[in-house]
Design an enzyme around this catalytic site. Structure first.
Site, short mmCIF file in Angstrom:
data_model
loop_
_atom_site.label_atom_id
_atom_site.label_comp_id
_atom_site.label_asym_id
_atom_site.label_seq_id
_atom_site.Cartn_x
_atom_site.Cartn_y
_atom_site.Cartn_z
N CYS A 1 64.02 43.24 69.56
CA CYS A 1 65.10 42.71 70.40
C CYS A 1 64.57 41.71 71.43
CB CYS A 1 65.86 43.79 71.19
SG CYS A 1 66.39 45.19 70.22
N ARG B 1 63.10 37.65 67.43
CA ARG B 1 62.82 39.05 67.73
C ARG B 1 63.82 40.01 67.08
NH1 ARG B 1 59.25 39.40 72.05
NH2 ARG B 1 59.84 41.57 72.37
N TRP C 1 67.47 43.93 67.17
CA TRP C 1 66.93 44.42 65.90
C TRP C 1 67.18 45.92 65.93
CZ3 TRP C 1 63.15 47.64 63.78
CH2 TRP C 1 62.76 47.36 62.46
N ASN D 1 65.38 46.19 75.77
CA ASN D 1 64.48 46.08 74.63
C ASN D 1 63.54 47.26 74.73
OD1 ASN D 1 62.64 45.34 72.64
ND2 ASN D 1 61.51 43.98 74.04
N GLY D 2 63.65 48.20 73.80
CA GLY D 2 62.76 49.36 73.87
C GLY D 2 63.42 50.55 73.23
N GLU E 1 47.94 37.24 50.72
CA GLU E 1 48.78 36.51 51.67
C GLU E 1 49.82 35.67 50.94
OE1 GLU E 1 49.59 36.67 54.59
OE2 GLU E 1 50.34 34.72 55.17
N LYS F 1 53.87 36.06 51.41
CA LYS F 1 54.73 34.94 51.80
C LYS F 1 55.92 34.84 50.86
CE LYS F 1 53.80 34.39 54.90
NZ LYS F 1 52.83 34.82 55.83
N GLU G 1 58.45 37.94 51.27
CA GLU G 1 59.22 38.10 52.50
C GLU G 1 60.30 37.04 52.68
OE1 GLU G 1 57.00 37.73 56.21
OE2 GLU G 1 55.61 36.38 55.24
N HIS H 1 42.12 46.71 34.66
CA HIS H 1 42.19 48.16 34.90
C HIS H 1 43.64 48.64 35.01
CE1 HIS H 1 37.89 48.20 35.27
NE2 HIS H 1 37.96 47.20 36.13
N LYS I 1 60.11 38.81 64.10
CA LYS I 1 58.79 38.23 64.32
C LYS I 1 57.83 39.18 65.02
CE LYS I 1 56.13 34.58 64.17
NZ LYS I 1 55.56 34.36 62.84
C1 F6R Z 1 54.25 37.95 57.69
C2 F6R Z 1 54.13 38.29 59.10
C3 F6R Z 1 53.86 39.71 59.44
C4 F6R Z 1 52.95 39.78 60.67
C5 F6R Z 1 52.79 41.24 61.12
C6 F6R Z 1 51.85 41.37 62.27
O1 F6R Z 1 54.46 36.58 57.52
O2 F6R Z 1 54.27 37.47 59.96
O3 F6R Z 1 53.32 40.41 58.37
O4 F6R Z 1 51.72 39.24 60.35
O5 F6R Z 1 54.04 41.75 61.46
O6 F6R Z 1 52.30 40.62 63.36
P1 F6R Z 1 51.33 40.24 64.54
O7 F6R Z 1 50.30 39.31 64.01
O8 F6R Z 1 52.21 39.61 65.56
O9 F6R Z 1 50.71 41.51 65.01
#
Ligand code: F6R
Length: 642
Positions: A30, A55, A103, A129-130, A515, A519, A522, A538, A637
């Site tokens: 949030c 957020r 969120w 937020n919390g 990675e 990408k 997600e 395997h 994020k």
């Molecule tokens: C994927 C992504 C997430 C973050 C993860 C950790 O694109 O952004 O997997 O990498 O939530 O976030 P941080 O780096 O902020 O701890």
């Protein structure tokens, strides 16, 4: 984040006792924003919410107190734009206001569960937020005292509690907030406004970020500084257990939960408005992918000197003995940062000959880890707020390890709580899918490994200087790779409707495969798995058929011949292949269906370059499918929940 290991018993005035033994408090995500001043309150708050939408975007809401003395609360399920539509015909005149983008944790996303929540008598409105962990016991007590609840949220309990105390004790809002927070177990960043006092906002924090912006005759507050960066650069980061009293025309006051005044430490922001805008790109994600030559230059600046010969990473230079004597390094992180961490393991082991373990922070924190004061723990987090990473770092600190943070967010919790650390300096990353932060993290880990190797003498100086020189050229290589954009956009059309993907790599290219797969899943919601290429035989090779494309990361490194045979194995089973290869490659070019060529460079630097075509591929596939790449479903994020 505060570690609490004692039972919390706070209910004397409720004649109700409970003992809650807590380990770590996690917050939900949030974003909150507040404003008091002569500007257009509604416009400032809505713009601020858009900046904080990364957020969470399950619902949004706003509370305004106008000069008519009315408290107006408007909320809508979904994104901030839904709230704007809802507010179109509403009365928006105000001198003070607070707003929220959610969120969801307690209670589904709905208009009713959206913030701000208000007290039953309509006198107070609050954004939060919390997570209030003891909200059930408080709610039951309030119900016994006649309170009625309208939502399923923990937040409504907090606002009702404040109002209850205010009426019962006939006290001011700030006194009621302090008393209520002394009864709460959990995490919060809150802002409260009151119908009868439209000149005041009371805000407080515990384990959730809150920053106050001090302008001329106006004051802002928000979960981070992005909502007000164009109005002021003077900020105060509220600390845990602090309450801010923001009163129009008066200097800011900060009190702690014992009612003692705290000193006010004003810092100057280094953030510009252009960093928060799309700058002509259709999405933040694409902008951030294309920013990488600049962000990597910023990340490297000053850290390699003497033309490549000297590595100069502050966090290491200041703690030489610790890195020289480290018997082991443990890296904790989540998601994309975990993939960077895995690359950190390869880099540090290769260059520094120190054993490295890489742990998901969420597993590490509950794994009864074995650590002591000769261990170095590196916590990597773009946001600096990820609950699991923060908790893992705190556990490591408590066990005596030296904890080093790598973050992008100045003033966030991980930089504050770790023993030392360094920033990646890539500027705000707004697209939910991490791109420039990943390459920045990998770059910092490369410099860290080179720096430790230089200190320890585990690599010949000529080799360090050779890699150092190539590091300085990385931004140019990235520029070159970005020229593949049109080719990748075209390629994406062929693969948009694939239902599954495999991403394969070996050595330094294995974390890149992980990675790349993350990408894709997600933002396009296509199932994708990253695998070490040699593991295919395997089990996973059984998946290969004409419907299962593989993306194979195969630069010309010491495992090249090995991966050529893995490519052949996939081809022999009828799978189609997109390969990322080094310029001038001939072998894989003859086998793969499509190749994307990247410049040649030392093996340890290839991940930064090979990951970029994968970012673009996932971006275009998601765009072809009509997905919202900047705000993928169910994600946010900053992951401040467990
Ligand atoms: C994927 C992504 C997430 C973050 C993860 C950790 O694109 O952004 O997997 O990498 O939530 O976030 P941080 O780096 O902020 O701890």
């Amino acid at each position: 984040m505060r570690y609490q290991n004692t039972p919390v018993v706070l209910w004397s005035n409720w004649r109700l006792k409970t003992a809650i033994t807590k380990t770590f408090i996690s917050t939900n995500m949030c974003g909150i924003v507040g404003y008091i001043g002569n500007g257009n309150v509604y416009d400032i708050l809505i713009k601020g919410l858009h900046r904080l939408e990364y957020r969470g975007y399950d619902s949004a809401g706003i509370a305004l107190v106008g000069n008519d003395g009315n408290l107006k609360v408007y909320k809508a399920k979904g994104k901030v734009s839904n709230l704007e539509d809802y507010c179109k015909d509403k009365s928006l005149e105000a001198g003070v206001g607070i707003a929220h983008t959610r969120w969801a944790t307690h209670g589904e996303p709905s208009d009713c569960n959206a913030h701000p929540h208000y007290s039953e008598d309509g006198n107070l409105a609050l954004v939060h937020n919390g997570t209030i962990e003891n909200y059930k016991v408080l709610k039951d007590a309030l119900i016994q005292h006649g309170c009625k609840f309208h939502s399923e949220t923990d937040t409504e309990v907090l606002v009702q509690l404040i109002e209850y105390i205010k009426v019962k004790n006939n006290c001011s809002l700030v006194d009621a907030v302090r008393e209520a927070l002394n009864q709460v177990v959990g995490a919060y960043a809150i802002a409260v406004i009151e119908k009868d006092h439209p000149d005041t906002i009371v805000a407080a924090r515990q384990s959730s970020p809150l920053v106050i912006g001090i302008g001329d005759d106006e004051t802002f507050l928000a979960s981070d500084a992005t909502p007000f960066v164009e109005y002021t650069k003077d900020v105060v980061y509220l600390k845990d257990e602090e309450i801010a009293v923001i009163k129009k025309g008066e200097p800011l006051r900060i009190l702690n939960l014992d009612n003692r005044e705290s000193t006010i430490d004003v810092k100057t922001l280094e953030l510009s408005i252009s960093q928060l805008e799309k700058g002509g790109y259709p999405h933040f994600m694409l902008k951030e992918i294309f920013e990488q030559p600049i962000t990597l230059r910023d990340c490297i600046r000053g850290r390699i000197i003497e033309g490549g010969a000297k590595i100069n990473v502050n966090g290491i230079n200041d703690n030489k003995d610790i890195f020289l004597n480290a018997k082991r390094i443990v890296i904790v992180a989540c998601g994309t940062s975990w993939h960077a961490a895995l690359l950190g393991k390869y880099l540090i082991q290769d260059m520094c000959r120190i054993p490295v373990e890489v742990e998901y922070a969420s597993e590490f924190r509950y794994s009864n880890p074995v650590l002591d004061d000769r261990d170095v723990v590196i916590a990597i987090s773009q946001s600096g707020e990820t609950a699991d990473t923060l908790a893992a770092a705190m556990i490591a600190k408590r066990m005596g390890a030296f904890v080093f943070g790598i973050s992008n967010s100045v003033g966030s919790s991980i930089p504050r709580e770790t023993d030392s650390g360094t920033y990646i300096h890539v500027g705000p990353e707004i697209g939910v899918a991490s791109t420039k932060a990943f390459t920045g993290q990998v770059m910092v880990l490369t410099l860290l490994a080179l720096g430790i190797a230089q200190l320890k003498g585990t690599m010949p100086q000529e080799k360090i200087a050779e890699i150092g020189e190539e590091v300085l050229r990385i931004p140019d290589y990235v520029e070159k790779v970005l020229k593949l954009n049109d080719e990748i956009e075209h390629l994406s059309l062929i693969y948009t409707y694939a239902r599954n993907f495999l991403y394969l790599g070996r050595g330094y290219s294995y974390p890149v495969a992980l990675e790349g797969a993350l990408k894709l899943k997600e933002i396009s919601y296509i199932h994708a798995e990253g695998y070490p290429a040699a593991e295919m035989k395997h089990g996973p090779i059984a998946l290969i058929d004409a419907e299962m494309p593989s993306v194979i990361i195969a630069p010309n490194d010491h495992l090249y011949e090995k991966i050529v045979s893995n490519v052949q194995q996939v081809k022999a089973r009828g799978g189609s292949i997109i390969a990322i290869v080094t310029e001038g490659d001939t072998e894989i070019k003859n086998i793969a269906d499509h190749v994307l060529e990247v410049p040649a460079m030392p093996e340890c630097l290839t991940p930064i370059i090979t990951s970029i075509p994968l970012q673009l591929l996932s971006y275009y596939i998601a765009i072809n499918k009509g997905k919202n790449v900047d705000m993928p479903r169910n994600l946010a994020k900053s992951v401040t929940v467990e």
